[in-house]
Design an enzyme around this catalytic site. Structure first.
Site, short mmCIF file in Angstrom:
data_model
loop_
_atom_site.label_atom_id
_atom_site.label_comp_id
_atom_site.label_asym_id
_atom_site.label_seq_id
_atom_site.Cartn_x
_atom_site.Cartn_y
_atom_site.Cartn_z
N LYS A 22 0.83 -1.21 0.00
CA LYS A 22 0.00 0.00 0.00
C LYS A 22 0.87 1.26 0.00
CE LYS A 22 -1.56 1.54 4.15
NZ LYS A 22 -1.34 2.93 4.56
N ASN A 23 1.85 1.31 0.90
CA ASN A 23 2.61 2.55 1.06
C ASN A 23 3.60 2.80 -0.08
OD1 ASN A 23 1.17 3.11 3.31
ND2 ASN A 23 2.75 2.52 4.77
N ARG A 100 -4.51 10.78 4.42
CA ARG A 100 -3.51 11.85 4.38
C ARG A 100 -2.50 11.67 3.26
NH1 ARG A 100 -2.29 13.56 9.14
NH2 ARG A 100 -0.28 14.33 8.46
N CYS A 124 -3.83 13.02 13.21
CA CYS A 124 -4.63 11.80 13.10
C CYS A 124 -4.45 10.99 14.38
CB CYS A 124 -4.29 11.01 11.85
SG CYS A 124 -2.84 9.98 12.00
N ARG A 129 1.48 14.73 13.12
CA ARG A 129 1.89 14.53 11.73
C ARG A 129 1.84 15.81 10.88
NH1 ARG A 129 -0.70 8.98 9.69
NH2 ARG A 129 1.14 8.91 8.40
N PRO A 130 2.66 16.79 11.22
CA PRO A 130 2.67 18.03 10.43
C PRO A 130 3.30 17.82 9.05
CG PRO A 130 4.42 18.09 12.07
CD PRO A 130 3.66 16.80 12.31
N ASP A 132 5.44 20.33 7.81
CA ASP A 132 6.41 21.42 7.70
C ASP A 132 7.64 21.05 6.86
OD1 ASP A 132 6.80 19.61 9.85
OD2 ASP A 132 8.27 20.93 10.77
N ASP A 314 5.26 0.62 11.87
CA ASP A 314 4.04 -0.03 11.38
C ASP A 314 3.95 -1.50 11.79
OD1 ASP A 314 3.32 2.36 10.27
OD2 ASP A 314 3.85 1.82 8.22
N ILE A 336 8.69 7.12 16.63
CA ILE A 336 8.29 7.84 15.40
C ILE A 336 7.02 8.66 15.64
CG2 ILE A 336 7.71 7.59 12.94
CD1 ILE A 336 10.49 6.50 13.51
N ARG A 407 -8.28 -0.65 4.86
CA ARG A 407 -7.38 0.33 4.24
C ARG A 407 -6.06 -0.30 3.85
NH1 ARG A 407 -7.24 5.97 7.32
NH2 ARG A 407 -6.08 6.34 5.42
C1 EPZ Z 1 4.56 6.97 6.29
O1 EPZ Z 1 3.84 8.04 6.88
C2 EPZ Z 1 3.60 5.81 6.21
N1 EPZ Z 1 2.46 6.20 5.38
C3 EPZ Z 1 3.16 5.40 7.60
O2 EPZ Z 1 2.36 4.24 7.49
C4 EPZ Z 1 4.40 5.06 8.45
O3 EPZ Z 1 3.99 4.80 9.77
C5 EPZ Z 1 5.38 6.24 8.43
O4 EPZ Z 1 5.70 6.61 7.07
C6 EPZ Z 1 6.67 5.94 9.16
O5 EPZ Z 1 7.30 4.84 8.58
C7 EPZ Z 1 2.54 6.10 4.05
O6 EPZ Z 1 3.55 5.69 3.50
C8 EPZ Z 1 1.33 6.46 3.27
P1 EPZ Z 1 6.78 10.33 8.16
P2 EPZ Z 1 4.42 9.53 6.82
O7 EPZ Z 1 6.66 11.60 7.39
O8 EPZ Z 1 5.13 9.69 5.54
C9 EPZ Z 1 7.19 13.71 11.51
C10 EPZ Z 1 0.53 2.80 8.00
O9 EPZ Z 1 0.06 2.25 9.02
N2 EPZ Z 1 7.06 14.71 10.43
O10 EPZ Z 1 7.95 9.44 7.89
O11 EPZ Z 1 3.32 10.44 7.16
C11 EPZ Z 1 5.90 12.91 11.72
O12 EPZ Z 1 4.97 13.61 12.50
C12 EPZ Z 1 1.04 4.22 8.05
O13 EPZ Z 1 0.55 2.26 6.88
C13 EPZ Z 1 7.20 16.04 10.75
O14 EPZ Z 1 7.40 16.43 11.89
O15 EPZ Z 1 5.44 9.47 8.02
C14 EPZ Z 1 6.43 11.66 12.37
O16 EPZ Z 1 6.61 11.87 13.73
C15 EPZ Z 1 0.70 4.99 9.23
N3 EPZ Z 1 7.07 16.96 9.71
C16 EPZ Z 1 7.79 11.45 11.71
O17 EPZ Z 1 8.14 12.73 11.14
C17 EPZ Z 1 6.84 16.59 8.42
O18 EPZ Z 1 6.74 17.47 7.56
C18 EPZ Z 1 7.83 10.42 10.58
O19 EPZ Z 1 6.73 10.67 9.69
C19 EPZ Z 1 6.72 15.22 8.12
C20 EPZ Z 1 6.84 14.30 9.16
#
Ligand code: EPZ
Length: 431
Positions: A22-23, A100, A124, A129-130, A132, A314, A336, A407
């Protein structure tokens, strides 16, 4: 709302075919916005998140065709995507709030057309999950970004410009979004501290097949030499490492034996190591993995989630469930996301012995048995952890809010039934 009913107590045995990831599929679908030619994706899992992404692209103007296919021994879907013209540059709130990953349209639309309006996803269940990091990186490439009425308004005069970006934190989403923006930018972009998740490698592979020039794939430093135009390509989505890891735990927690066909070992090194350290036999085969816990007495292990190649967040909920059946105590630390122990209160209702410390860690102590109960979770992976608990609990477990599972787990009940689980879906109108 549908429910899943499980009668626990069966050791699972047999084969499960692992679906496409999926991801990986979600950003791959959005990469099709970067060209006016056709992108064909094979091995796409049949999931509600894929349908949601297809709906979003359709409203942007993408023409999508769906075909039944048979890949690596199992039936799956192939989709073709063609975006000759974009009809809407807006990714509306109603789409983004449901999924998202809709934010993956931002990089491609900005790179190809110089504009995009994206509803800000907001927080969420698992954390704030910002976005920025996505936005500040695109700004470094010349995008003008304004937030108004809950929407990101992103524009650029002409093309985005290559830039040297050091991500302030490791983010899968920001790496994918900025990578998709950089392939059509003017000049060279260097992305340091990129996420190294296999899904990013899969995206880079498709982009290169479309004519992009990305090097450093699989490392933390991606170098992208922008090109003016990309073309069509055909790409097979990689196997879902999280689905594979989830069924590996299903074998281990029920003390069964499951062959995971199409599981990709290199994407699962850390979880495999944890299973072996706990006392589970994991054999690597030419077609995947065999996870064999028959007759095994497992010992607890401490795990800590980290970006790839560390232990994946995950799989945290699923391994936490497994630790309940292991001797001694195990510490599970989540680094994370700030709110990813929502499965614990539900597991406690089934008789678990778990102590959560703040938002960061949980001590899981062995229990002799769990008892079935009605439970519900707030996210996809937490819901799978409840299914796992149901597989070993005495009596009936009813997992509510099945839409979370739909999902991300293709044919969940069918796959688990095929290895001997007593699991059924009850449709709302059958109650
Ligand atoms: C991806 O989410 C996956 N989703 C998530 O899978 C997975 O848990 C996550 O990566 C971590 O491996 C998809 O691929 C669609 P991140 P993502 O940006 O990209 C912070 C599942 O169950 N952050 O790597 O949203 C954030 O808040 C899902 O399939 C910022 O602060 O994750 C988090 O603490 C859930 N600012 C950390 O970084 C930003 O601009 C990692 O998030 C972006 C992220």
């Amino acid at each position: 709302m549908d429910k899943i009913k499980i009668h626990g107590g069966k050791a699972l045995e047999g084969k499960i075919f692992i679906s496409g990831a999926k991801n990986a599929a979600l950003p791959l679908i959005c990469a099709s916005l970067l060209t006016d030619e056709t992108i064909t994706l094979t091995n796409v899992p049949m999931l509600s998140d894929i349908k949601a992404m297809n709906d979003l692209l359709t409203q942007h103007g993408t023409k999508i065709n769906e075909f039944d296919d048979f890949v690596d021994g199992h039936s799956t879907k192939t989709y073709s995507y063609r975006t000759k013209e974009v009809e809407s540059f807006v990714a509306p709130y109603d789409y983004v709030r449901k999924m998202r990953a809709s934010y993956y349209v931002l990089g491609p639309l900005l790179a190809r057309y110089g504009k995009c309006e994206l509803s800000l996803p907001g927080g969420c269940a698992i954390g704030a999950r910002p976005m920025d990091i996505h936005l500040s990186s695109l700004e470094k490439m010349g995008a003008k970004i304004e937030i108004k009425n809950g929407y990101i308004h992103a524009n650029v005069d002409g093309r985005l410009k290559g830039a040297h970006i050091i991500f302030p934190g490791v983010s899968v989403g920001a790496t994918c979004n900025v990578l998709m923006a950089a392939v059509l930018a003017e000049g060279r972009t260097v992305l340091e501290n990129s996420a190294k998740e296999p899904e990013i490698g899969d995206l880079a592979k498709l982009l290169n097949a479309m004519g992009a020039k990305i090097s450093g794939i699989g490392t933390a430093v991606l170098t992208i030499d922008g090109v003016e135009k990309l073309h069509g390509a055909v790409h097979k989505v990689i196997a879902d490492r999280i689905e594979a890891g989830s069924y590996a735990v299903a074998a281990a927690i029920t003390r069964g034996r499951i062959e995971l066909i199409n599981a990709q070992i290199e994407t699962l090194r850390r979880p495999i190591q944890v299973l072996r350290d706990m006392g589970v036999n994991v054999e690597e085969t030419e077609t995947g993995l065999i996870v064999d816990a028959k007759g095994c007495e497992l010992t607890g292990k401490d795990i800590m989630t980290e970006p790839f190649p560390g232990f994946p967040t995950d799989l945290q909920a699923q391994f936490l469930a497994l630790m309940m059946t292991a001797k001694g105590a195990s510490m599970v630390t989540e680094t994370i996301f700030e709110n990813r122990f929502m499965h614990v209160p539900e597991l406690l209702r089934m008789g678990a012995n778990i102590n959560v410390h703040g938002h960061a860690s949980a001590i899981v102590r062995h229990v002799d048995k769990l008892s079935g109960a009605p439970v519900m979770a707030t996210d996809l992976r937490a819901s799978f952890a409840l299914v796992l608990a149901g597989l070993i609990a005495e009596g009936e477990t009813v997992v509510n809010r099945v839409y979370h599972l739909d999902r991300g787990y293709e044919k969940l009940e069918e796959k688990l039934r095929s290895v001997g689980a007593d699991i059924v879906r009850v449709k709302e109108d059958e109650e």
